[in-house]
Design an enzyme around this catalytic site. Structure first.
Site, PDB file in Angstrom:
ATOM      1  N   HIS A  94      18.099  39.574  71.109  1.00 20.09           N
ATOM      2  CA  HIS A  94      17.453  38.256  71.166  1.00 20.09           C
ATOM      3  C   HIS A  94      17.984  37.416  70.001  1.00 20.09           C
ATOM      4  CE1 HIS A  94      14.410  35.143  71.064  1.00 20.09           C
ATOM      5  NE2 HIS A  94      14.084  35.494  72.299  1.00 20.09           N
ATOM      6  N   GLU A 164      20.345  32.665  77.128  1.00 17.10           N
ATOM      7  CA  GLU A 164      19.362  31.885  76.393  1.00 17.10           C
ATOM      8  C   GLU A 164      20.067  30.979  75.385  1.00 17.10           C
ATOM      9  OE1 GLU A 164      15.280  33.914  76.573  1.00 17.10           O
ATOM     10  OE2 GLU A 164      16.262  34.582  74.760  1.00 17.10           O
TER      11      GLU A 164
HETATM   12  C1  PEP Z   1      12.379  33.758  74.387  1.00 18.24           C
HETATM   13  O1  PEP Z   1      11.637  34.182  73.521  1.00 18.24           O
HETATM   14  O2  PEP Z   1      13.264  34.483  74.838  1.00 18.24           O
HETATM   15  C2  PEP Z   1      12.206  32.378  74.860  1.00 18.24           C
HETATM   16  C3  PEP Z   1      13.000  31.944  75.793  1.00 18.24           C
HETATM   17  O3  PEP Z   1      11.196  31.634  74.276  1.00 18.24           O
HETATM   18  P1  PEP Z   1      10.588  30.262  74.844  1.00 18.24           P
HETATM   19  O4  PEP Z   1      10.322  30.454  76.311  1.00 18.24           O
HETATM   20  O5  PEP Z   1       9.329  30.063  74.060  1.00 18.24           O
HETATM   21  O6  PEP Z   1      11.591  29.178  74.617  1.00 18.24           O
END
Ligand code: PEP
Length: 258
Positions: A94, A164
């Site tokens: 992450h 992400e």
């Molecule tokens: C995450 O923690 O992987 C994430 C995408 O957080 P958020 O949805 O709060 O942006």
């Protein structure tokens, strides 16, 4: 057709009793939603209690991290073997871990391999910073993050990828559905070039970054996006349920149309 998956990353939120309450609040309805894999990833300390609550349900459990050694003098760390008794999934790499805990590509790679060795399914997070995005380096960064010599084993072991973009995590500034679809399409194409179309078409790739009940449809309607890794919005039962429900309905409809 790839089975969609929604995973809730609770991050460092909820005490054990709060976590148990949150699960109890969403369990009956979440359990009934089909055509989508549902995974919740609470803090380590709540895994055992939640495992008991989820027994006999369709909801799966994941951890948010692990250490790559199986046991030994690593004070404070949690090993793959410990997790394998408690859950099926584990989030690895992450951006918060890469950023605040100095996890390099090499460390992330060791963690993925360690997870696969004990039968855990990694949810491997990749993504670029705002600076890299604005410099047009997104594809270069993603390629680097997926360049492990053992990457083939990741996919054969059923690993899930989560794209992400770091600028979208916890900022309320989500990517657009089209943007996320194009980048995930690039990731799939890269995997096809490296490991063949068969593997590329099977791997599930999620989008993550400020997903809410209001914008999930925009992502789930995209052909390349197989689900979402949800942070903040996974801490509210009604919001998470709505995200999972919409995913089931939209992907169900898309699969009937195809
Ligand atoms: C995450 O923690 O992987 C994430 C995408 O957080 P958020 O949805 O709060 O942006």
């Amino acid at each position: 057709m790839r089975v969609p998956l929604i995973a809730g990353n609770w991050k460092m939120n909820t005490t054990v009793s709060e976590a148990v309450e949150l699960v109890k609040e969403m369990l009956p309805e979440l359990d009934r939603i089909d055509n989508v894999d549902k995974v919740i990833c609470p803090p380590f300390v709540s895994l055992a209690a939640i495992k008991e609550l989820l027994k006999g349900s369709t909801i799966k459990l994941g951890a948010q991290n692990l250490y790559f050694e199986e046991k030994g003098a690593y004070t404070g760390e949690i090993s793959p073997l410990m997790l394998a008794e408690l859950c099926e999934f584990v989030i690895i790499g992450h951006s918060e871990r890469r950023q605040y805990f100095n996890e390099t590509i090499e460390i992330v790679d060791k963690k993925v391999q360690a997870a696969l060795k004990v039968g855990l399914t990694p949810i491997l997070c990749i993504g670029e910073t705002l600076e890299e995005n604005e410099a047009g380096k997104t594809e270069e960064i993603l390629t680097r993050q997926l360049s492990s010599p053992s990457a083939r084993l990741y996919y054969l072991g059923g690993s899930i990828l989560a794209y992400e973009p770091i600028w979208a995590i916890g900022t309320g500034r989500a990517a657009s559905g089209g943007q996320a679809n194009d980048t995930i399409g690039f990731i799939r194409q890269h995997i096809a070039q490296q490991h063949g179309q068969g593997i590329a078409q099977e791997v599930r790739i999620l989008y993550g970054g400020s997903v809410t009940a209001n914008n999930i449809a925009e992502f789930i309607n995209q052909p390349e996006i197989d689900g979402a890794l949800v942070g903040g919005a996974s801490l509210k039962a009604s919001e998470f349920l709505s995200i999972v429900r919409q995913t089931s309905e939209i992907k169900g409809r898309l699969s009937e149309e195809s």
